[in-house]
Design an enzyme around this catalytic site. Structure first.
Site, PDB file in Angstrom:
ATOM      1  CG  HIS A 184      -1.742   1.221   1.404  1.00  0.00           C
ATOM      2  ND1 HIS A 184      -1.889   1.880   2.598  1.00  0.00           N
ATOM      3  CD2 HIS A 184      -2.472   1.913   0.492  1.00  0.00           C
ATOM      4  CE1 HIS A 184      -2.685   2.926   2.424  1.00  0.00           C
ATOM      5  NE2 HIS A 184      -3.051   2.970   1.156  1.00  0.00           N
TER       6      HIS A 184
HETATM    7 CA    CA Z   1       0.402  -0.308  -4.291  1.00  0.00          CA
END
Ligand code: CA
Ligand code: VJV
Ligand code: ZN
Length: 396
Positions: A184
């Protein structure tokens, strides 16, 4: 020759400093700046350097680094001597200042130089877009998306992406950030939580208890508190292990087309972390170089000024394949390069590429057997549904 051509009136620049290669995080640390050597070697072996403007990236200055980071943090980075790293395999050592010196973010010889070179390359790329000297600017040494304003995180010390986007915002009203690293893009997302001039979109493996950094749920779209203009401008696409080219391309084009339609960006920053490829040491997706590259192809097709940065990628030979192929996409040479199935004989370190030295190995060549795909079509539909709902709140 290999038939490499230079598109007329279309400018791609390549921002790189070979000094980055010489830095080492430690013997068995997954982050190997040496993968940049392999990438540059492959790009050159194909003759792609003739199709771009090549710049030796300079180091970012102290003032440029503190356009995002605190001076306390940058001062510390500039002065810490590489002490013998305290053994901290479970990350529980709480004496670490700014999260430095653990096993993820060790202190090493030349750390400050490494950080400022990565930052300098991405910032040079941004400046070329601002002055319209480049349509696409490539900086494979950047993409270090976890670094926070005052903290190192996940192999990242300086957030070159945030620094580059801040530069782009001087000239461009709205910037779309897209992140295809398997992790992320939390540092970039957080930096722009409170502005509606940057939309962040991250595709990543999401398993909060077991996979770093644990953030990036589908429902996390930026703080909705007290009339925050940045609310709804963080888009997250959480995925499971084993996603295939076909699914990823479908999801990527669906999500990005909708974001572009509503947000109407004036520039794009694409983080191409190569740990989302099959066979990565940390990631467990089933993406081939073609699937990963299709994201670059799609973004290029949008016809907006674009910066392309690197990021993760822990099986160096696969990182080099993907980033060389994506450099070819940027310069419109993907078919020329793909037609040459064999990696050129004069490629430096050619023996490192294995798999019969082809540029585009199959899943069987990479893994023997593909990993089980844990992504259902139903879940992918739910993701599109949620993203579409979020985008109702977004306008240009
Ligand atoms: Ca990513
Ligand atoms: O999962 C974590 C944090 C721990 C503490 C540290 N131990 C080693 C692992 C668990 C909770 N960190 C992740 C960080 C991933 C960063 C990804 C960066 C990017 O690709 O998104 C952008 C450039 C993690 N996963 C795997 C490792 N750390 C890891 C670190 C090592 C290692 C093996 C694995 C550090 C040193 C050595 N081996 C020798
Ligand atoms: Zn990553």
């Amino acid at each position: 020759e290999l038939g490499i051509t230079t598109p007329k009136g279309y400018d791609v620049s390549f921002h790189y400093n070979p000094e980055m290669e010489r830095h080492h995080f430690g013997q068995t640390h997954p982050m190997k700046p040496w993968r940049l050597t392999l990438t540059k070697g492959l790009v050159t072996a194909y003759g792609m350097h003739y199709t771009m403007k090549n710049y030796t990236a300079r180091a970012a200055t102290y003032d440029e680094l503190t356009s995002f980071h605190t001076s306390d943090y940058v001062d510390f980075l500039a002065t810490v001597a590489p002490q013998p790293t305290p053994l901290d395999l479970d990350g529980t050592n709480s004496d670490l200042k700014f999260n430095l010196g653990g096993s993820d973010c060790p202190l090493f010889e030349g750390l400050y130089n490494y950080c400022s070179l990565s930052g300098g390359a991405s910032l040079d790329a941004a400046r070329k877009l601002c002055t319209k000297q480049s349509d696409i600017a490539i900086a494979w040494g950047g993409g270090l998306h976890h670094a926070k304003r005052s903290e190192a995180s996940g192999f990242c010390y300086v957030n070159d992406i945030v620094i580059a986007i801040l530069q782009l915002l001087r000239v461009h009203k709205r910037v779309l950030y897209i992140d295809i690293d398997v992790h992320h893009g939390d540092g970039v997302e957080e930096a722009f939580f409170s502005t509606d001039r940057v939309m962040t979109v991250s595709f990543h493996k999401y398993d909060p208890m077991n996979f770093f950094p644990g953030t990036g749920a589908l429902e996390d779209n930026g703080p909705k508190s007290e009339h925050n203009p940045g609310a709804h401008h963080a888009i997250n696409v959480p995925l499971n292990d084993g996603i295939t080219d076909e699914q990823y391309k479908w999801l990527f084009e669906n999500v990005i087309s909708r974001c572009v339609e509503k947000f109407k960006p004036e520039a794009i920053v694409l983080q191409c972390g190569a740990d989302s490829l099959a066979g990565d040491r940390l990631g467990k997706f089933n993406l081939l170089v073609q699937g990963h590259g299709s994201c670059v192809e799609y973004c290029k097709g949008l016809g907006l000024p674009m910066i392309i940065v690197g990021g993760g990628g822990y099986t160096p030979k696969n990182v080099a394949r993907a980033w060389a192929y994506e450099t070819a996409i940027a310069t419109n040479n993907q078919s020329n390069v793909a037609a040459t199935a064999e990696i050129p004989l004069h490629t430096p370190y050619r023996k490192n590429f294995e798999y019969d030295s082809v540029l585009l190995p199959s899943i069987e060549q990479i893994l023997g057997d593909a990993r089980q795909n844990r992504n259902t079509q139903k879940r992918l539909q739910e993701i599109i549904q949620h993203v579409t709902e979020q985008l109702r709140f977004v306008s240009a």
